[in-house]
Design an enzyme around this catalytic site. Structure first.
Site, short mmCIF file in Angstrom:
data_model
loop_
_atom_site.label_atom_id
_atom_site.label_comp_id
_atom_site.label_asym_id
_atom_site.label_seq_id
_atom_site.Cartn_x
_atom_site.Cartn_y
_atom_site.Cartn_z
N HIS A 107 -13.41 23.55 14.11
CA HIS A 107 -14.28 23.79 15.26
C HIS A 107 -14.10 25.22 15.78
CE1 HIS A 107 -16.61 23.31 18.77
NE2 HIS A 107 -15.77 22.61 19.53
N CYS A 158 -18.58 25.07 23.43
CA CYS A 158 -18.75 24.45 22.11
C CYS A 158 -20.20 24.42 21.66
CB CYS A 158 -18.20 23.03 22.13
SG CYS A 158 -16.51 22.90 22.75
N CYS A 185 -20.36 17.72 22.35
CA CYS A 185 -19.89 17.82 23.73
C CYS A 185 -19.42 19.24 23.98
CB CYS A 185 -18.78 16.82 23.99
SG CYS A 185 -17.32 17.03 22.95
#
Length: 405
Positions: free
Chosen positions: A360, A91, A390
């Site tokens: 995302h 991520c 995160c």
């Protein structure tokens, strides 16, 4: 060693964010990447020959575009002298590309570097590792890269069999965060993203994408993931993803980030070189930090990462005008805020939405967030911003940016 040079970020741009299997699904990650790279050149007038390299962030690659940054640069019309490579910090990949570009510029290894992030989760590969030496008697097993990556990201010593959702439920239990509070944060995220869309706040950072379909070419110029029609009642009606295994489960598709398609890019250089090239810096990089923790608690890894980045910048949370904390899950955002002592309704937090509403697209998210905060700061008459997210597997990345213009 010589003193590190100052680094600025110019012209962060992004494509719209598409839903899983949605309007951008016909476009590969490479096509999205080349679209945003070409737009970056067109809007800035930058001569591609002055670009030393393109760092390509991608979480779900295939060998259709190996060393992703290099292939994307070549396909976008950059000369063969432009170098490029690929990185994956899950991520945090997009922001890591920016950090790597900054290090190259700071140390004088390069003068102009483009940080690129792209993901087409709609086209994440199905793969096998069993066919090279013959087909087993039971046939080949195809792994879904999306699901498999979440189950293996902690390695053999730190298994995550229920993936990131299971880890989010660990935080729910340990922090005692109710479902209603998670859904309220999700609704707030959608409302802020929809408001930004309707006001045109995203327009300056967006690059339209031409997508070919059965009925001809379609221009996509708007994020697909924000939902203007959602409500607390609609969110409350969704079934928790792990309800069968845990009757107390609270994490749903509605209070989690999406699986999405997008690309984003920015130019990283020095103030002096930007002036020579006619570029307008939008941000200065003040500091950045990375932190690691137990993979089952990855959602709160932004706490030590952000704390370290703020300490290195010599500032505190009270000094920040914008806090961009990616919403992987509402519950992990709330857990981080609890550790920091911040209110979930703090107006500085994701003023235009985040992962739950905007989406995302793993490799692109870090630069998508950067493009958004670069335009939020002047709109809010702010000076300092924190970007942090995160990272599945027990990591987090954080960076402090200062408004440059």
């Amino acid at each position: 060693m010589t003193e590190l040079r100052e680094v600025v970020v110019c012209s962060p741009l992004r494509t719209p964010v598409g839903r899983m299997g949605g309007v951008l699904a016909p476009a590969s990650a490479l096509e999205l990447a080349t679209t945003v790279l070409r737009a970056l050149l067109d809007r800035t007038g930058l001569d591609p020959a002055v670009v030393d390299g393109v760092i390509g962030a991608q979480g779900y690659p295939t060998m259709e575009a190996p060393a992703f940054g290099r292939v994307a640069a070549l396909d976008a019309g950059f000369p063969e002298t432009t170098t490029g490579y690929q990185l994956d910090r899950r991520c945090g990949s997009g922001l890591q590309a920016v950090a790597n570009a900054a290090m190259e510029v700071q140390t004088g290894i390069a003068d102009v570097v483009i940080a690129l992030g792209a993901e087409s989760m709609s086209n994440a590969p199905l793969y096998t590792v069993e066919g090279r030496r013959g087909i087993p008697g039971g046939g080949l097993m195809l792994h879904d890269a999306l699901a498999r990556g979440r189950a293996t990201v902690g390695g053999s010593r730190f298994p995550t069999p229920e993936g990131n959702v299971g880890a989010a439920e660990v935080l729910r239990a340990e922090y005692g965060i109710p479902r209603e509070v998670q859904d309220a944060l999700a609704l707030r995220s959608h409302r802020r993203a929809v408001s930004a869309q309707e006001s045109g706040a995203f327009d300056a950072e967006l690059v339209p994408v031409e997508v070919s379909g059965r009925r001809g070419s379609v221009t996509v110029d708007r994020d697909e993931h924000p939902r203007a029609d959602t409500s607390l009642e609609a969110l409350a009606a969704l079934r928790p993803l792990l309800q069968r295994a845990d009757a107390a489960a609270t994490v749903t598709a509605g209070n989690s980030s999406g699986q999405n398609d997008a690309a984003a890019a920015c130019i990283v250089t020095t103030p002096e070189r930007a002036a020579e090239l006619g570029l307008t810096p939008m941000l200065r990089l003040r500091s950045w930090a990375v932190a690691g923790n137990d993979p089952l608690h990855f959602g709160v890894a932004p706490v030590p990462a952000a704390n370290l980045a703020l300490r290195r910048a010599g500032i505190r949370f009270d000094d920040l005008d914008v806090i961009e904390l990616n919403e992987a899950f509402a519950v992990q955002v709330l857990a981080c805020l609890a550790d920091w002592g911040l209110d979930a309704e703090d107006p500085r937090l994701n003023p235009r939405g985040s992962g739950i509403s905007i989406g995302h697209p793993i490799g692109a998210t870090g630069i998508r967030m950067l493009a958004t905060l670069a335009h939020e700061l002047p709109a809010l008459d702010g000076e300092l911003a924190l970007e942090t997210m995160c990272i599945g597997g027990g990591q987090a990345l954080a960076a402090v940016f200062e408004r440059a213009a």
